[in-house]
Design a protein around this motif. Structure first.
Motif, PDB file in Angstrom:
ATOM      1  N   LYS A  82      52.567  12.509 -12.822  1.00 44.54           N
ATOM      2  CA  LYS A  82      52.491  13.813 -13.477  1.00 44.54           C
ATOM      3  C   LYS A  82      51.245  14.537 -12.981  1.00 44.54           C
ATOM      4  N   THR A  83      51.432  15.775 -12.498  1.00 49.68           N
ATOM      5  CA  THR A  83      50.300  16.544 -11.982  1.00 49.68           C
ATOM      6  C   THR A  83      50.296  17.940 -12.592  1.00 49.68           C
ATOM      7  N   ILE A  84      49.127  18.562 -12.552  1.00 47.29           N
ATOM      8  CA  ILE A  84      48.988  19.947 -12.988  1.00 47.29           C
ATOM      9  C   ILE A  84      47.934  20.605 -12.095  1.00 47.29           C
ATOM     10  N   ASP A  85      48.281  21.695 -11.467  1.00 48.09           N
ATOM     11  CA  ASP A  85      47.383  22.418 -10.558  1.00 48.09           C
ATOM     12  C   ASP A  85      46.785  21.521  -9.487  1.00 48.09           C
ATOM     13  N   GLU A  86      47.600  20.720  -8.847  1.00 51.83           N
ATOM     14  CA  GLU A  86      47.205  19.844  -7.733  1.00 51.83           C
ATOM     15  C   GLU A  86      46.217  18.755  -8.135  1.00 51.83           C
ATOM     16  N   PRO A  89      46.450  15.470 -15.095  1.00 52.84           N
ATOM     17  CA  PRO A  89      46.200  16.209 -16.334  1.00 52.84           C
ATOM     18  C   PRO A  89      44.969  15.758 -17.120  1.00 52.84           C
ATOM     19  N   GLU A 156      52.114  13.880 -20.177  1.00 50.21           N
ATOM     20  CA  GLU A 156      52.448  15.263 -19.839  1.00 50.21           C
ATOM     21  C   GLU A 156      51.338  16.163 -20.363  1.00 50.21           C
ATOM     22  N   PRO A 157      50.961  17.193 -19.624  1.00 50.33           N
ATOM     23  CA  PRO A 157      49.894  18.073 -20.086  1.00 50.33           C
ATOM     24  C   PRO A 157      50.183  18.741 -21.424  1.00 50.33           C
ATOM     25  N   ARG A 158      51.406  19.159 -21.659  1.00 46.55           N
ATOM     26  CA  ARG A 158      51.749  19.834 -22.922  1.00 46.55           C
ATOM     27  C   ARG A 158      51.678  18.880 -24.094  1.00 46.55           C
ATOM     28  N   LYS A 161      48.137  18.369 -25.250  1.00 47.77           N
ATOM     29  CA  LYS A 161      47.620  19.483 -26.042  1.00 47.77           C
ATOM     30  C   LYS A 161      48.159  19.415 -27.474  1.00 47.77           C
TER      31      LYS A 161
END
Length: 185
Positions: A82-86, A89, A156-158, A161
């Motif tokens: 799982k990645t977020i903005d390269e 998370p 997961e990033p969401r 949060k």
């Protein structure tokens, strides 16, 4: 006079499905009645540079056999990172046997800051910005297994949060309940 090199234009030529890195090749032996039997152990990491990575460790009579078996084993053990903005998370600390690995997200432009086997594995994931540190053991196989365990456990990033919001709300609610209980008493 410049030499011109012909590009590979064969129509049957297929690009490899996954990129692969050799983590370790070791000669191993087994003692039998007539002496020692030599074999080879290969530790391979494969990845598609788009977030998938797999690790395979297999033995064979020669190096090529061991590598092929390890690559086939790695294809069966692929995980999606799982990645977020390269980057990843959130930060993770994972222990696998005596090997401990710390991975942290990094801002754009940082690149991959990691050493040894962990760097070779991270290059194949497609994560462009990450900081990693091996702590505790120099064993290459265990360090890569710890890294894969860490990448597997990323949330997961969401969801992260949401869990933080729930934790904050639960903390807010709990003092009120305590106050109500005090008033009743």
């Amino acid at each position: 006079m410049k030499k011109r090199f012909k590009k590979h234009r064969d129509k049957n030529f297929k690009k490899r499905e996954y990129e692969q890195n050799v983590i370790e090749i070791a000669r191993i032996s087994r003692v039998v009645a007539g002496g020692r039997r030599m074999r080879f152990r290969a530790c391979m990491v494969i990845g598609d540079m788009k977030g998938k990575i797999g690790l395979g460790v297999k033995k064979g009579a020669d190096v090529a056999t061991a590598i092929n078996k390890a690559v086939n084993a790695a294809k069966k053990e692929m995980i999606k990172v799982k990645t977020i903005d390269e980057t990843i998370p959130h930060e993770m600390r994972v222990k696998y046997k005596s090997a401990k690995v710390l991975i942290k997200p990094a801002p754009k432009g940082t690149g991959i800051i990691a050493g040894g086997a962990v760097r070779a594995a991270l290059e194949l994931t497609g994560i462009k910005n990450i900081v990693a540190k091996m702590i505790g053991s120099k064993n290459k196989i265990n360090n890569v297994k710890a890294l894969i365990k860490a990448l597997k456990e990323l949330k997961e990033p969401r969801k992260e949060k949401n869990t933080k919001k729930k934790e904050k709300e639960s903390k807010k609610e709990s003092p009120e309940k305590n106050d109500k209980d005090r008033i009743k008493k």
